[in-house]
Scaffold this active site. Structure first.
Site, PDB file in Angstrom:
ATOM      1  CD  GLU A 193      -2.865  -0.937  -0.152  1.00  0.00           C
ATOM      2  OE1 GLU A 193      -3.289   0.154  -0.563  1.00  0.00           O
ATOM      3  OE2 GLU A 193      -3.051  -2.006  -0.776  1.00  0.00           O
ATOM      4  CD1 TRP A 232      -1.363   0.173  -3.874  1.00  0.00           C
ATOM      5  CD2 TRP A 232      -1.893   1.349  -5.723  1.00  0.00           C
ATOM      6  NE1 TRP A 232      -1.921  -0.688  -4.803  1.00  0.00           N
ATOM      7  CE2 TRP A 232      -2.260   0.012  -5.940  1.00  0.00           C
ATOM      8  CE3 TRP A 232      -2.127   2.277  -6.738  1.00  0.00           C
ATOM      9  CZ2 TRP A 232      -2.840  -0.426  -7.127  1.00  0.00           C
ATOM     10  CZ3 TRP A 232      -2.715   1.846  -7.930  1.00  0.00           C
ATOM     11  CH2 TRP A 232      -3.061   0.513  -8.114  1.00  0.00           C
ATOM     12  CD1 TRP A 251     -16.929  15.399 -17.521  1.00  0.00           C
ATOM     13  CD2 TRP A 251     -17.746  13.784 -16.214  1.00  0.00           C
ATOM     14  NE1 TRP A 251     -15.898  14.560 -17.199  1.00  0.00           N
ATOM     15  CE2 TRP A 251     -16.367  13.553 -16.394  1.00  0.00           C
ATOM     16  CE3 TRP A 251     -18.473  12.888 -15.416  1.00  0.00           C
ATOM     17  CZ2 TRP A 251     -15.697  12.477 -15.814  1.00  0.00           C
ATOM     18  CZ3 TRP A 251     -17.796  11.811 -14.844  1.00  0.00           C
ATOM     19  CH2 TRP A 251     -16.436  11.618 -15.045  1.00  0.00           C
ATOM     20  CG  ASN A 260      -8.606   2.904   0.094  1.00  0.00           C
ATOM     21  OD1 ASN A 260      -8.414   3.882  -0.634  1.00  0.00           O
ATOM     22  ND2 ASN A 260      -8.565   1.659  -0.353  1.00  0.00           N
ATOM     23  CD1 TRP A 296     -12.365  12.875 -13.822  1.00  0.00           C
ATOM     24  CD2 TRP A 296     -10.847  13.611 -12.354  1.00  0.00           C
ATOM     25  NE1 TRP A 296     -11.298  13.381 -14.532  1.00  0.00           N
ATOM     26  CE2 TRP A 296     -10.346  13.833 -13.659  1.00  0.00           C
ATOM     27  CE3 TRP A 296     -10.060  13.999 -11.270  1.00  0.00           C
ATOM     28  CZ2 TRP A 296      -9.099  14.429 -13.897  1.00  0.00           C
ATOM     29  CZ3 TRP A 296      -8.814  14.581 -11.503  1.00  0.00           C
ATOM     30  CH2 TRP A 296      -8.354  14.791 -12.808  1.00  0.00           C
ATOM     31  CD1 TRP A 309     -10.240  12.380  -5.806  1.00  0.00           C
ATOM     32  CD2 TRP A 309     -12.217  11.888  -6.739  1.00  0.00           C
ATOM     33  NE1 TRP A 309     -11.216  12.546  -4.851  1.00  0.00           N
ATOM     34  CE2 TRP A 309     -12.439  12.247  -5.391  1.00  0.00           C
ATOM     35  CE3 TRP A 309     -13.312  11.520  -7.528  1.00  0.00           C
ATOM     36  CZ2 TRP A 309     -13.720  12.263  -4.830  1.00  0.00           C
ATOM     37  CZ3 TRP A 309     -14.588  11.526  -6.970  1.00  0.00           C
ATOM     38  CH2 TRP A 309     -14.770  11.896  -5.631  1.00  0.00           C
TER      39      TRP A 309
HETATM   40  P1  FAD Z   1      -3.380   2.347   5.210  1.00  0.00           P
HETATM   41  O1  FAD Z   1      -4.234   1.285   4.605  1.00  0.00           O
HETATM   42  O2  FAD Z   1      -2.910   2.146   6.577  1.00  0.00           O
HETATM   43  O3  FAD Z   1      -2.162   2.552   4.204  1.00  0.00           O
HETATM   44  C1  FAD Z   1      -0.876   3.023   4.609  1.00  0.00           C
HETATM   45  C2  FAD Z   1      -0.458   4.182   3.751  1.00  0.00           C
HETATM   46  O4  FAD Z   1      -0.294   3.772   2.401  1.00  0.00           O
HETATM   47  C3  FAD Z   1      -1.451   5.310   3.722  1.00  0.00           C
HETATM   48  O5  FAD Z   1      -1.324   6.137   4.848  1.00  0.00           O
HETATM   49  C4  FAD Z   1      -1.092   6.002   2.421  1.00  0.00           C
HETATM   50  O6  FAD Z   1       0.012   6.866   2.569  1.00  0.00           O
HETATM   51  C5  FAD Z   1      -0.670   4.840   1.540  1.00  0.00           C
HETATM   52  N1  FAD Z   1      -1.807   4.397   0.720  1.00  0.00           N
HETATM   53  C6  FAD Z   1      -2.728   3.458   1.025  1.00  0.00           C
HETATM   54  N2  FAD Z   1      -3.602   3.305   0.006  1.00  0.00           N
HETATM   55  C7  FAD Z   1      -3.219   4.175  -0.952  1.00  0.00           C
HETATM   56  C8  FAD Z   1      -3.719   4.497  -2.243  1.00  0.00           C
HETATM   57  N3  FAD Z   1      -4.787   3.864  -2.768  1.00  0.00           N
HETATM   58  N4  FAD Z   1      -3.097   5.459  -2.959  1.00  0.00           N
HETATM   59  C9  FAD Z   1      -1.999   6.095  -2.472  1.00  0.00           C
HETATM   60  N5  FAD Z   1      -1.482   5.827  -1.246  1.00  0.00           N
HETATM   61  C10 FAD Z   1      -2.084   4.875  -0.502  1.00  0.00           C
HETATM   62  N6  FAD Z   1      -4.577   9.082   0.220  1.00  0.00           N
HETATM   63  C11 FAD Z   1      -3.923  10.161   0.715  1.00  0.00           C
HETATM   64  O7  FAD Z   1      -2.961   9.991   1.475  1.00  0.00           O
HETATM   65  N7  FAD Z   1      -4.309  11.425   0.371  1.00  0.00           N
HETATM   66  C12 FAD Z   1      -5.355  11.674  -0.466  1.00  0.00           C
HETATM   67  O8  FAD Z   1      -5.631  12.837  -0.780  1.00  0.00           O
HETATM   68  C13 FAD Z   1      -6.087  10.559  -0.960  1.00  0.00           C
HETATM   69  N8  FAD Z   1      -7.181  10.736  -1.743  1.00  0.00           N
HETATM   70  C14 FAD Z   1      -7.859   9.642  -2.205  1.00  0.00           C
HETATM   71  C15 FAD Z   1      -8.984   9.843  -3.030  1.00  0.00           C
HETATM   72  C16 FAD Z   1      -9.694   8.752  -3.513  1.00  0.00           C
HETATM   73  C17 FAD Z   1     -10.895   8.980  -4.411  1.00  0.00           C
HETATM   74  C18 FAD Z   1      -9.299   7.452  -3.178  1.00  0.00           C
HETATM   75  C19 FAD Z   1     -10.061   6.252  -3.692  1.00  0.00           C
HETATM   76  C20 FAD Z   1      -8.189   7.234  -2.374  1.00  0.00           C
HETATM   77  C21 FAD Z   1      -7.452   8.324  -1.887  1.00  0.00           C
HETATM   78  N9  FAD Z   1      -6.324   8.144  -1.042  1.00  0.00           N
HETATM   79  C22 FAD Z   1      -5.642   9.251  -0.589  1.00  0.00           C
HETATM   80  C23 FAD Z   1      -5.775   6.801  -0.791  1.00  0.00           C
HETATM   81  C24 FAD Z   1      -6.265   6.085   0.488  1.00  0.00           C
HETATM   82  O9  FAD Z   1      -7.655   6.143   0.582  1.00  0.00           O
HETATM   83  C25 FAD Z   1      -5.644   6.663   1.756  1.00  0.00           C
HETATM   84  O10 FAD Z   1      -4.245   6.760   1.628  1.00  0.00           O
HETATM   85  C26 FAD Z   1      -5.953   5.769   2.964  1.00  0.00           C
HETATM   86  O11 FAD Z   1      -7.336   5.624   3.137  1.00  0.00           O
HETATM   87  C27 FAD Z   1      -5.321   6.371   4.201  1.00  0.00           C
HETATM   88  O12 FAD Z   1      -5.663   5.654   5.337  1.00  0.00           O
HETATM   89  P2  FAD Z   1      -4.587   4.798   6.144  1.00  0.00           P
HETATM   90  O13 FAD Z   1      -3.408   5.642   6.452  1.00  0.00           O
HETATM   91  O14 FAD Z   1      -5.290   4.165   7.264  1.00  0.00           O
HETATM   92  O15 FAD Z   1      -4.169   3.734   5.049  1.00  0.00           O
END
Ligand code: FAD
Length: 493
Positions: A286, A289, A317, A355, A373, A396
């Site tokens: 993750e 990502w 749109w 997420n 979006w 997005w």
């Molecule tokens: P955990 O599951 O604990 O993951 C650990 C870390 O991995 C996160 O803190 C984050 O830095 C990274 N990570 C995890 N999933 C993703 C992902 N899909 N993409 C990129 N990095 C990821 N994340 C943001 O940090 N900032 C945003 O502005 C953001 N906007 C989002 C918008 C949309 C529409 C979607 C679908 C996802 C977005 N995310 C964003 C990704 C993700 O939802 C969050 O990083 C995650 O929910 C953060 O919670 P956590 O720290 O508990 O994640």
């Protein structure tokens, strides 16, 4: 007469920590080698990040994170100096005031900031300072990862295979115990002068949910390691559970580094934590990502505003005026679709959304409501404490089906099925949509399908206490598929 010792500037930006901070360590080494004093600096210049100046929730976080950093730096002997931008002129003035001989910082990857930082570097080198930037944010910087053909990646799996194959064993730089601060530091601004906190107090829930700052990040990491981490692989999909790390805002503001996270996971594994290997591997993936998002933003700097694939620019749109009320209802958490409303209210109330639910609300906005979006990305930008240009753009464009490795356009999440699958007992729904608290959990996912008597017994009148769904889910899905179908066959940009 004794002359004042020279000064080394350490410019803090989104690396608001002392541990594993390469720029701070390099600045300290330089100061020790040359007998200089160290001046930590923060310059507030949001207009230089336009059109993506930090949103309201990010500013809230920044205020508290700067307060925490200031206290840590002061305790070690070198208080943080805060000034207002423009950045270049401010750093030039500070260099002149303090007789600075060197400037250090950790790199950022947003297009506007890459440009700004390049100008700062050139101008201060021209003025005779030693200027050095470092990587304090990523496991692999965007230009270090290339496809076989030498270009950037657009698909996650091969990107991550390539990055993870060359990751060194995790190592972390220790926090300096003391810092040689200036005896007579120039004047700075009090933190309050930046006016980062909201004037209308909508942030009460933020204080309950978060502890910004390096210590808050480390505490959260400990807490997650002790609880959610053990079930991360599966549990990360359940919005009512605390299985994800919630470290995203801490990572965004650089209060903790991905290297620290890798090292901590490695230590758990070395300590023989049973069954932890798949959880740790999934977590690092993750983080991958996040790396991928920065890779894409760097190589495709147009993507915060425009789709990665050019043919999506012509997407039909709904006109803004026609969709305005639906957009407002989505923002307020009043669409009548409980999982969407729960997510949007979690966002408003705590500055964060799970997420799985981010994916659901984004699919609902772009597909069921057929709203661009970019509107969703803007709203998230203002309301998320972890708003990150790289991650938000990727998220997005993924949801809308127009970005790298995106969900195929024909995958329209059914919010009711998602809700039943990932919040079966409706704990998340009932917490964030208390209007449904008296309804049987099974009926909460789609209250409009519940028997009238069941709703009456729960004191719920749809359209009065809680809205009816703004769109028919099946019909709006068909409308989205028709719109996406019209684009098929276009050439990728
Ligand atoms: P955990 O599951 O604990 O993951 C650990 C870390 O991995 C996160 O803190 C984050 O830095 C990274 N990570 C995890 N999933 C993703 C992902 N899909 N993409 C990129 N990095 C990821 N994340 C943001 O940090 N900032 C945003 O502005 C953001 N906007 C989002 C918008 C949309 C529409 C979607 C679908 C996802 C977005 N995310 C964003 C990704 C993700 O939802 C969050 O990083 C995650 O929910 C953060 O919670 P956590 O720290 O508990 O994640």
């Amino acid at each position: 007469m004794k002359t004042a010792p020279p000064t080394v500037l350490c410019w803090f930006r989104r690396d608001l920590r002392l541990t594993d901070n390469p720029a701070l360590c390099a600045a300290l080494e330089e100061a020790q080698a040359t007998g200089a004093r160290l001046l930590p600096v923060f310059v507030w210049a949001p207009e230089e990040e336009a059109p993506w100046a930090p949103g309201a929730a990010s500013r809230w976080w920044l205020h508290h994170s700067l307060a925490a950093l200031s206290a840590e730096l002061a305790a070690r002997g070198a208080p943080l100096l805060i000034r207002r931008g423009p950045t270049l002129a401010t750093l030039q003035a500070l260099a002149a005031e303090t007789g600075a001989v060197a400037l250090f910082w950790n790199r950022l990857y947003e297009p506007a900031l890459i440009c700004r930082d390049g100008e700062v570097k050139a101008a201060l080198r021209e003025a005779g300072l030693k200027v050095e930037s470092h990587n304090g944010t990523l496991l692999a910087e965007p230009w270090t990862v290339k496809t076989g053909g030498g270009g950037p990646y657009r698909v996650f799996s091969p990107f991550w295979r390539s990055v993870s194959a060359s990751l060194p064993a995790p190592e972390v730089l220790p926090a300096p115990a003391t810092l040689p601060g200036l005896a007579n530091a120039p004047d700075g601004l009090p933190l309050a002068a930046l006016a980062l906190l909201p004037r209308i107090a909508w942030d009460g829930g933020f204080y309950r949910a978060w502890s910004p700052g390096e210590q808050g990040a480390l505490q959260r990491l400990d807490q997650w390691m002790g609880q959610g981490a053990g079930h991360y692989h599966e549990g990360r999909n359940w919005p009512a559970a605390d299985h994800t790390s919630r470290l995203s805002p801490h990572l965004h503001f650089g209060e903790i580094s991905p290297r620290q996270l890798r090292l901590r996971l490695q230590r758990e594994l070395d300590g023989g934590r049973a069954g932890f290997a798949p959880e740790a591997e999934h977590y690092v993936r993750e983080l991958g990502w996040r790396e991928f998002a920065h890779h894409l933003l760097f190589h495709y700097p147009h993507t915060p505003d425009r789709p990665l694939y050019e043919r999506f620019e012509a997407f039909p749109w709904r006109p803004a005026a026609e969709a305005a009320e639906d957009l407002a209802a989505w923002q307020r958490g009043a669409t009548g679709v409980p999982i969407v409303d729960a997510g949007m209210r979690q966002l408003w109330g705590s500055g964060w959304m799970h997420n799985r639910v981010r994916m659901i609300v984004a699919s609902f906005l772009t597909k069921n409501l057929l709203i661009p979006w970019q509107e969703g990305a803007r709203w998230f930008w203002d309301t998320l404490v972890d708003a990150s240009l790289a991650n938000n753009t990727l998220g997005w464009q993924w949801a809308a089906g127009c970005g790298a490795d995106a969900a195929p356009y024909f995958r329209v999440f059914n919010p009711v099925l998602q809700s039943q699958k990932f919040d079966g007992e409706a704990r998340y729904l009932q917490h964030w949509v208390p209007e449904l608290a008296q309804l049987a959990p099974a009926a909460c996912h789609a209250p409009w399908t519940a028997k009238a008597g069941q709703r009456e017994a729960a004191g719920l009148r749809l359209g009065e206490h809680y809205p009816l769904p703004r769109v028919d889910l099946a019909a709006s899905r068909d409308r989205a598929l028709a719109a996406y179908g019209a684009l098929r066959g276009g050439a990728d940009g």
